[in-house]
Every structure is written in C-alpha cells, then in structure tokens.
Design a protein around this motif. Structure first.
Motif, PDB file in Angstrom:
ATOM      1  N   PHE A 102      38.171  49.248  47.278  1.00  0.00           N
ATOM      2  CA  PHE A 102      39.309  49.736  48.216  1.00  0.00           C
ATOM      3  C   PHE A 102      39.242  49.607  49.762  1.00  0.00           C
ATOM      4  N   LEU A 103      37.980  50.058  50.245  1.00  0.00           N
ATOM      5  CA  LEU A 103      37.352  49.861  51.587  1.00  0.00           C
ATOM      6  C   LEU A 103      37.299  48.582  52.022  1.00  0.00           C
ATOM      7  N   HIS A 104      36.862  47.528  51.163  1.00  0.00           N
ATOM      8  CA  HIS A 104      36.462  46.332  51.539  1.00  0.00           C
ATOM      9  C   HIS A 104      37.627  45.446  51.132  1.00  0.00           C
ATOM     10  N   GLY A 105      38.607  45.706  50.369  1.00  0.00           N
ATOM     11  CA  GLY A 105      39.674  44.992  49.880  1.00  0.00           C
ATOM     12  C   GLY A 105      39.422  44.068  48.990  1.00  0.00           C
ATOM     13  N   THR A 106      38.402  44.368  48.068  1.00  0.00           N
ATOM     14  CA  THR A 106      38.123  43.646  46.967  1.00  0.00           C
ATOM     15  C   THR A 106      38.724  44.021  45.822  1.00  0.00           C
ATOM     16  N   ASP A 107      39.883  44.687  45.790  1.00  0.00           N
ATOM     17  CA  ASP A 107      40.623  45.091  44.600  1.00  0.00           C
ATOM     18  C   ASP A 107      42.119  44.612  45.023  1.00  0.00           C
ATOM     19  N   LYS A 108      42.685  44.001  45.951  1.00  0.00           N
ATOM     20  CA  LYS A 108      43.909  43.497  46.273  1.00  0.00           C
ATOM     21  C   LYS A 108      44.576  43.044  45.042  1.00  0.00           C
ATOM     22  N   MET A 109      44.031  42.218  44.489  1.00  0.00           N
ATOM     23  CA  MET A 109      44.826  41.230  43.438  1.00  0.00           C
ATOM     24  C   MET A 109      44.676  42.166  42.408  1.00  0.00           C
ATOM     25  N   PHE A 110      43.871  43.026  41.995  1.00  0.00           N
ATOM     26  CA  PHE A 110      43.829  43.900  40.955  1.00  0.00           C
ATOM     27  C   PHE A 110      44.975  44.948  40.996  1.00  0.00           C
ATOM     28  N   ARG A 111      45.170  45.465  42.152  1.00  0.00           N
ATOM     29  CA  ARG A 111      46.197  46.498  42.447  1.00  0.00           C
ATOM     30  C   ARG A 111      47.730  45.819  42.099  1.00  0.00           C
ATOM     31  N   GLN A 112      47.790  44.473  42.075  1.00  0.00           N
ATOM     32  CA  GLN A 112      48.931  43.971  41.972  1.00  0.00           C
ATOM     33  C   GLN A 112      49.489  43.613  40.519  1.00  0.00           C
ATOM     34  N   THR A 113      48.406  43.895  39.646  1.00  0.00           N
ATOM     35  CA  THR A 113      48.541  43.490  38.221  1.00  0.00           C
ATOM     36  C   THR A 113      48.999  44.801  37.495  1.00  0.00           C
ATOM     37  N   LYS A 114      49.337  44.356  36.186  1.00  0.00           N
ATOM     38  CA  LYS A 114      49.731  45.471  35.123  1.00  0.00           C
ATOM     39  C   LYS A 114      48.338  46.143  34.533  1.00  0.00           C
ATOM     40  N   ALA A 115      47.354  45.389  34.921  1.00  0.00           N
ATOM     41  CA  ALA A 115      45.909  45.969  34.623  1.00  0.00           C
ATOM     42  C   ALA A 115      45.841  47.334  35.424  1.00  0.00           C
ATOM     43  N   PHE A 116      46.186  47.190  36.779  1.00  0.00           N
ATOM     44  CA  PHE A 116      46.029  48.303  37.464  1.00  0.00           C
ATOM     45  C   PHE A 116      46.977  49.552  36.883  1.00  0.00           C
ATOM     46  N   GLU A 117      48.060  49.360  36.687  1.00  0.00           N
ATOM     47  CA  GLU A 117      49.202  50.353  36.034  1.00  0.00           C
ATOM     48  C   GLU A 117      48.323  50.932  34.790  1.00  0.00           C
ATOM     49  N   ARG A 118      47.490  50.121  33.943  1.00  0.00           N
ATOM     50  CA  ARG A 118      46.944  50.703  32.874  1.00  0.00           C
ATOM     51  C   ARG A 118      45.527  51.285  33.212  1.00  0.00           C
ATOM     52  N   HIS A 119      45.023  51.260  34.560  1.00  0.00           N
ATOM     53  CA  HIS A 119      43.778  51.986  34.673  1.00  0.00           C
ATOM     54  C   HIS A 119      43.773  53.335  35.055  1.00  0.00           C
ATOM     55  N   LYS A 120      44.042  53.981  33.789  1.00  0.00           N
ATOM     56  CA  LYS A 120      43.975  55.464  33.751  1.00  0.00           C
ATOM     57  C   LYS A 120      43.458  56.050  32.536  1.00  0.00           C
ATOM     58  N   VAL A 121      43.278  57.119  32.297  1.00  0.00           N
ATOM     59  CA  VAL A 121      42.702  57.762  30.920  1.00  0.00           C
ATOM     60  C   VAL A 121      43.949  57.743  30.060  1.00  0.00           C
ATOM     61  N   LEU A 122      43.691  57.201  28.957  1.00  0.00           N
ATOM     62  CA  LEU A 122      44.826  57.225  28.039  1.00  0.00           C
ATOM     63  C   LEU A 122      45.018  58.321  27.232  1.00  0.00           C
ATOM     64  N   HIS A 130      35.550  40.653  35.118  1.00  0.00           N
ATOM     65  CA  HIS A 130      34.958  39.633  34.160  1.00  0.00           C
ATOM     66  C   HIS A 130      35.869  38.404  34.151  1.00  0.00           C
ATOM     67  N   LEU A 131      37.092  38.919  34.219  1.00  0.00           N
ATOM     68  CA  LEU A 131      38.395  38.070  34.062  1.00  0.00           C
ATOM     69  C   LEU A 131      38.577  37.052  35.349  1.00  0.00           C
ATOM     70  N   LYS A 132      38.468  37.789  36.568  1.00  0.00           N
ATOM     71  CA  LYS A 132      38.731  36.954  37.716  1.00  0.00           C
ATOM     72  C   LYS A 132      37.382  36.630  38.596  1.00  0.00           C
ATOM     73  N   PHE A 133      36.501  37.226  38.332  1.00  0.00           N
ATOM     74  CA  PHE A 133      35.291  37.074  38.962  1.00  0.00           C
ATOM     75  C   PHE A 133      34.841  37.498  40.302  1.00  0.00           C
ATOM     76  N   ASN A 134      36.045  37.701  41.293  1.00  0.00           N
ATOM     77  CA  ASN A 134      35.935  37.872  42.701  1.00  0.00           C
ATOM     78  C   ASN A 134      36.603  39.212  42.956  1.00  0.00           C
ATOM     79  N   GLN A 135      36.962  40.071  41.912  1.00  0.00           N
ATOM     80  CA  GLN A 135      37.540  41.265  42.203  1.00  0.00           C
ATOM     81  C   GLN A 135      36.698  42.359  41.564  1.00  0.00           C
ATOM     82  N   CYS A 136      37.059  43.664  42.076  1.00  0.00           N
ATOM     83  CA  CYS A 136      36.439  44.961  41.439  1.00  0.00           C
ATOM     84  C   CYS A 136      34.994  44.878  41.335  1.00  0.00           C
ATOM     85  N   TYR A 137      34.140  44.950  42.373  1.00  0.00           N
ATOM     86  CA  TYR A 137      32.825  44.931  42.198  1.00  0.00           C
ATOM     87  C   TYR A 137      31.985  46.176  42.087  1.00  0.00           C
TER      88      TYR A 137
END
Length: 279
Positions: A241-261, A226-233
């Motif tokens: 991952f297979l289509h490479g539509t999460d490359k930007m996401f994987r370079q962010t702190k949000a990706f580091e936070r993407h886990k069960v708290l 919702h923040l970037k529109f063209n990532q994480c469909y």
C-alpha cells in the motif's frame, strides 16, 4: 490453568530430553514446523490430486486451474520443497542455535507468558513483512528474476507446497531469513520459536494453496501476485500500500474477495469475476 498445563508439559519434555539443548532445538525448530507444514499440505494435496473432497475444491480461486494438478509438475515441486528443507533450512538452524544460546533464554525451564508471546508474535510479523517485501522485490529485478525467482513463478496458479518451491538462494534470502530474524533479535524461547515457525509455514501455505477456505486467512493477495507477477509483493500488504504495488489489485474483484470467508458460499460465487468482453 492452561498456563500451568503448558508449563508442566514443557518441563516433562525438557526432562525427557535430559536437557539436551541441541535435540530440543531440533525438535522445536525443525521437526514440529515440518510436521505442521506437511500435515496441512498433505490434506491440500489430496484435494489437488483427486479433486476431492469437493468441500475444499469448490473454493478454488483460479477456476479450471490445477483441476487436477499436473502430476509431473507436482512431484518436481515436492522434491524441491523437501530439498530446500533438508539442505537449506535445516543447516541454517546450526548458526541460529548458537545465536539463541548466546541469549541464554531459549532453553529456560520457565515458559514465557502468553501475553509476552503475543508481543513477540507481533514483532516477528513486522520483521518478516519488512524483510520479505524488500527481498521479494529484489529477486523480481530482471537480472535476478531470470536466474533465481523465475523458478517459483513457474506456478501461475500456485498450490500449498509451492510456498517453498524456490531456488536455494531465494529460499535462504527471501523465505527463511525473514522468518528466522525476529526470534534471533528477540532471543525467544524455543517454544515461541517452534510456534512461530509453524504458524509461518502454515500461513504461507494458505497464501499459496489456491483455495479461499472458510475461516482461514485470505490467499487472494498472494494468488494475485502469482497471476500478475508485478503486484502484491508482501505478506500483510502494508508495504504494498505504501509503495503503490497493489494498485492494480485494488481495482479487481479479487480485492473484494480479499477477506475472511465467514459463510459456506464460495466467494468466487458471491463475488464472481465480470463476464469477459466478446472479441
């Protein structure tokens, strides 16, 4: 023992409904999931509107957004969500009912085993991932986005109820069919259908809720969409991952936070965004 409890409860409910399959189907496929959706979102809406309890609001993902939520925008989202449920989702249950009757298993007096339900749940999840990913990317096509999907993306910082805030066409193609298809393929029991619909609605609410709460699935993935529109469909992220539509996401702190708290410390505090560079 637990299996016997649920089997007995199901038979009592079946007898109470006098075996009326249409009524049983409406309760299982419409009423129970709707109660799960609005019960869960009702709690979140209190936090969105009042900013309390702070136990919830301190886990906000996009800090400073929806604090509190815009009331006018919120009511529009609620009305649209209710409209989609009553005038899109519920009518779609009619053809589904007859498809399920054709399988001759949906209203069986014998419940499926828990092990079989887990198998079905896995299949439902894979089917939903495939159908949602590709239909979601489809409505992001410039021709369709402007007329259909743009409505959903009015919320760059989503809240739970926004999960079904969408154009009716999108709600049919991208929200409802991916969830309905698995049970129709498998000819699942109504109890399995009810559980799956409820899980799907609560899960998508978590993905949109805007809070990364302890012990719940991470909403960072879809919040980033919702923040970037063209990532994480997708839902699971496998096809991204297979289509490479999460490359930007994987370079962010949000990706580091993407886990069960697993603690009470918000991940926005333990893994904060880097300070913005001065102009």
């Amino acid at each position: 023992t637990l299996g016997n409890f649920w089997q007995t409860a199901w038979l009592e409910f079946y007898d109470h409904m006098e075996g009326d399959e249409w009524t049983i189907f409406l309760v299982g496929a419409a009423l129970v999931p709707a109660l799960a959706f609005w019960g869960f979102n009702g709690i979140l809406l209190v936090a969105d509107i009042t900013g309390k309890p702070t136990f919830i609001t301190r886990y906000r993902i996009q800090l400073g957004k929806n604090d509190p939520v815009d009331r006018k925008k919120l009511w529009k989202a609620i009305y649209t969500a209710l409209g989609n449920q009553f005038f899109v989702s519920f009518p779609m249950l009619v053809p589904m009912f007859y498809i399920m009757k054709w399988w001759e298993n949906t209203f069986s007096k014998e419940l499926p085993t828990f092990q079989w339900f887990l198998v079905e749940l896995s299949i439902f999840t894979v089917v939903e991932e495939i159908l949602f990913y590709y239909t979601h990317r489809l409505v992001h096509h410039p021709v369709l986005y402007k007329h259909i999907h743009k409505k959903h993306h009015e919320w760059t910082a989503p809240i739970g109820v926004v999960s079904i805030y969408a154009h009716p066409i999108e709600h049919i193609v991208s929200n409802t069919l991916p969830v309905m298809t698995g049970p129709m393929i498998m000819g699942s029991h109504i109890v399995s259908v009810s559980a799956w619909f409820s899980i799907a609605l609560v899960t998508t609410s978590i993905s949109h809720c805007g809070y990364h709460l302890p012990l719940l699935p991470s909403p960072e993935f879809h919040d980033f969409h919702h923040l970037k529109f063209n990532q994480c469909y997708g839902v699971l992220g496998v096809l991204d991952f297979l289509h490479g539509t999460d490359k930007m996401f994987r370079q962010t702190k949000a990706f580091e936070r993407h886990k069960v708290l697993l603690s009470l410390t918000p991940l926005s505090e333990s893994i904060p965004e880097p300070p913005k560079k001065e102009e």
